[in-house]
Design a protein around this motif. Structure first.
Motif, PDB file in Angstrom:
ATOM      1  N   UNK A   1       0.855  -1.183   0.000  1.00 58.84           N
ATOM      2  CA  UNK A   1       0.000   0.000   0.000  1.00 58.84           C
ATOM      3  C   UNK A   1       0.890   1.232   0.000  1.00 58.84           C
ATOM      4  N   UNK A   2       0.709   2.102  -0.988  1.00 58.12           N
ATOM      5  CA  UNK A   2       1.419   3.379  -1.026  1.00 58.12           C
ATOM      6  C   UNK A   2       0.560   4.376  -0.257  1.00 58.12           C
ATOM      7  N   UNK A   3       1.056   4.743   0.911  1.00 60.20           N
ATOM      8  CA  UNK A   3       0.270   5.549   1.842  1.00 60.20           C
ATOM      9  C   UNK A   3       0.636   7.027   1.713  1.00 60.20           C
ATOM     10  N   UNK A   4      -0.346   7.807   1.314  1.00 55.33           N
ATOM     11  CA  UNK A   4      -0.132   9.245   1.133  1.00 55.33           C
ATOM     12  C   UNK A   4      -0.079   9.929   2.495  1.00 55.33           C
ATOM     13  N   UNK A   5       1.012  10.642   2.739  1.00 55.27           N
ATOM     14  CA  UNK A   5       1.182  11.365   3.997  1.00 55.27           C
ATOM     15  C   UNK A   5       0.880  12.843   3.774  1.00 55.27           C
ATOM     16  N   UNK A   6       0.127  13.448   4.696  1.00 47.27           N
ATOM     17  CA  UNK A   6      -0.147  14.875   4.549  1.00 47.27           C
ATOM     18  C   UNK A   6       1.137  15.704   4.641  1.00 47.27           C
ATOM     19  N   UNK A   7       2.000  15.359   5.610  1.00 46.47           N
ATOM     20  CA  UNK A   7       3.277  16.056   5.767  1.00 46.47           C
ATOM     21  C   UNK A   7       4.125  15.272   6.750  1.00 46.47           C
ATOM     22  N   UNK A   8       5.351  14.991   6.365  1.00 50.10           N
ATOM     23  CA  UNK A   8       6.292  14.316   7.249  1.00 50.10           C
ATOM     24  C   UNK A   8       6.631  15.268   8.404  1.00 50.10           C
TER      25      UNK A   8
ATOM     26  N   UNK B   1      -4.862  10.826   5.769  1.00 52.81           N
ATOM     27  CA  UNK B   1      -5.593  12.055   5.445  1.00 52.81           C
ATOM     28  C   UNK B   1      -6.804  12.234   6.352  1.00 52.81           C
ATOM     29  N   UNK B   2      -7.220  11.158   7.024  1.00 54.92           N
ATOM     30  CA  UNK B   2      -8.398  11.216   7.897  1.00 54.92           C
ATOM     31  C   UNK B   2      -8.008  11.345   9.368  1.00 54.92           C
ATOM     32  N   UNK B   3      -6.710  11.390   9.638  1.00 56.24           N
ATOM     33  CA  UNK B   3      -6.237  11.372  11.023  1.00 56.24           C
ATOM     34  C   UNK B   3      -5.721  12.751  11.444  1.00 56.24           C
ATOM     35  N   UNK B   4      -5.605  12.985  12.773  1.00 54.46           N
ATOM     36  CA  UNK B   4      -5.058  14.260  13.252  1.00 54.46           C
ATOM     37  C   UNK B   4      -3.647  14.507  12.724  1.00 54.46           C
ATOM     38  N   UNK B   5      -3.299  15.769  12.579  1.00 52.18           N
ATOM     39  CA  UNK B   5      -1.973  16.146  12.074  1.00 52.18           C
ATOM     40  C   UNK B   5      -1.203  16.878  13.153  1.00 52.18           C
ATOM     41  N   UNK B   6       0.117  16.760  13.202  1.00 52.94           N
ATOM     42  CA  UNK B   6       0.955  16.038  12.266  1.00 52.94           C
ATOM     43  C   UNK B   6       0.723  14.528  12.344  1.00 52.94           C
ATOM     44  N   UNK B   7       1.100  13.879  11.268  1.00 47.10           N
ATOM     45  CA  UNK B   7       0.850  12.460  11.101  1.00 47.10           C
ATOM     46  C   UNK B   7       2.059  11.671  11.602  1.00 47.10           C
ATOM     47  N   UNK B   8       1.856  10.893  12.664  1.00 45.28           N
ATOM     48  CA  UNK B   8       2.937  10.077  13.209  1.00 45.28           C
ATOM     49  C   UNK B   8       2.714   8.609  12.831  1.00 45.28           C
TER      50      UNK B   8
ATOM     51  N   UNK C   1      -0.086   3.208  12.468  1.00 47.67           N
ATOM     52  CA  UNK C   1      -0.028   1.757  12.664  1.00 47.67           C
ATOM     53  C   UNK C   1      -1.057   1.280  13.689  1.00 47.67           C
ATOM     54  N   UNK C   2      -1.276   2.072  14.726  1.00 47.19           N
ATOM     55  CA  UNK C   2      -2.312   1.710  15.707  1.00 47.19           C
ATOM     56  C   UNK C   2      -3.671   1.630  15.021  1.00 47.19           C
ATOM     57  N   UNK C   3      -3.958   2.628  14.183  1.00 42.10           N
ATOM     58  CA  UNK C   3      -5.253   2.663  13.498  1.00 42.10           C
ATOM     59  C   UNK C   3      -5.370   1.540  12.469  1.00 42.10           C
TER      60      UNK C   3
END
Length: 195
Positions: A39-46, A82-89, A94-96
């Motif tokens: 799965x290529x997972x799009x990150x909002x921002x590292x 994209x559906x999770x709180x930011x910043x994205x850790x 992985x928990x989700x």
């Protein structure tokens, strides 16, 4: 008793834009590591990258990712971050993922450049409890030796294409078609992106 658990690798990135190097690496890992899918997972921002001035909006990068993966068996886009709180850790992702897909064994697929700063990631012990880590080569960075449990080196081809170089080449009117999936190249041109 058979093991019905699926093995899925996660290749995260901003994919700004996604290029053929990402696809080659993802498919190489899928085939050579016996993953059911990558799965290529799009990150909002590292969170470790402070500069997001060149980052296109999430929906545009997701469109390009979907176009790139349209005819790629075993490769899929993942937009969970994209559906999770930011910043994205990564640990939160992985928990989700573990909550949503309890029947899956996840592996993070990361470059040696990211592995070099893995100790700066949030809750690395928890990351290694939730997923294994497979490290692929990046120019100028050492590879792990395989002695740490849960961290495996992958002898993948080193593809020296970067999204940064592509963005700068587009803005400088230099040829980039050979570095991009055809639908992504057409999308960038038709929407006048990175200019």
């Amino acid at each position: 008793m058979s093991n019905d658990r699926r093995r899925i690798a996660i290749l995260g990135g901003s994919f700004n834009p996604v290029h053929i190097g990402h696809l080659i690496l993802a498919d190489y890992a899928r085939v050579n590591c016996d993953f059911d899918e990558v799965w290529l997972m799009l990150s909002p921002l590292n969170p470790l990258k402070a500069d997001n001035s060149e980052l296109l909006p999430d929906d545009i990068r997701l469109d390009m990712l979907r176009l790139a993966l349209n005819d790629s068996p075993g490769l899929s886009e993942c937009d969970i971050e994209l559906t999770m709180p930011r910043p994205s850790y990564t640990v939160d992702t992985l928990r989700e993922l573990s909550r949503r897909y309890p029947d899956v064994d996840f592996t993070l697929l990361i470059g040696a450049d990211n592995f070099a700063e893995f100790d700066r990631w949030k809750d690395t012990d928890e990351i290694l409890r939730l997923a294994s880590v497979t490290v692929y080569p990046r120019p100028g960075y050492p590879m792990p030796d395989g002695s740490v449990p849960g961290i495996t080196p992958l002898d993948a081809p080193m593809i020296e294409i970067s999204s940064t170089d592509i963005r700068h080449s587009v803005s400088g009117d230099r040829l980039v078609a050979h570095m991009l999936p055809v639908p992504v190249y057409r999308y960038i041109v038709s929407n006048n992106l990175y200019r």
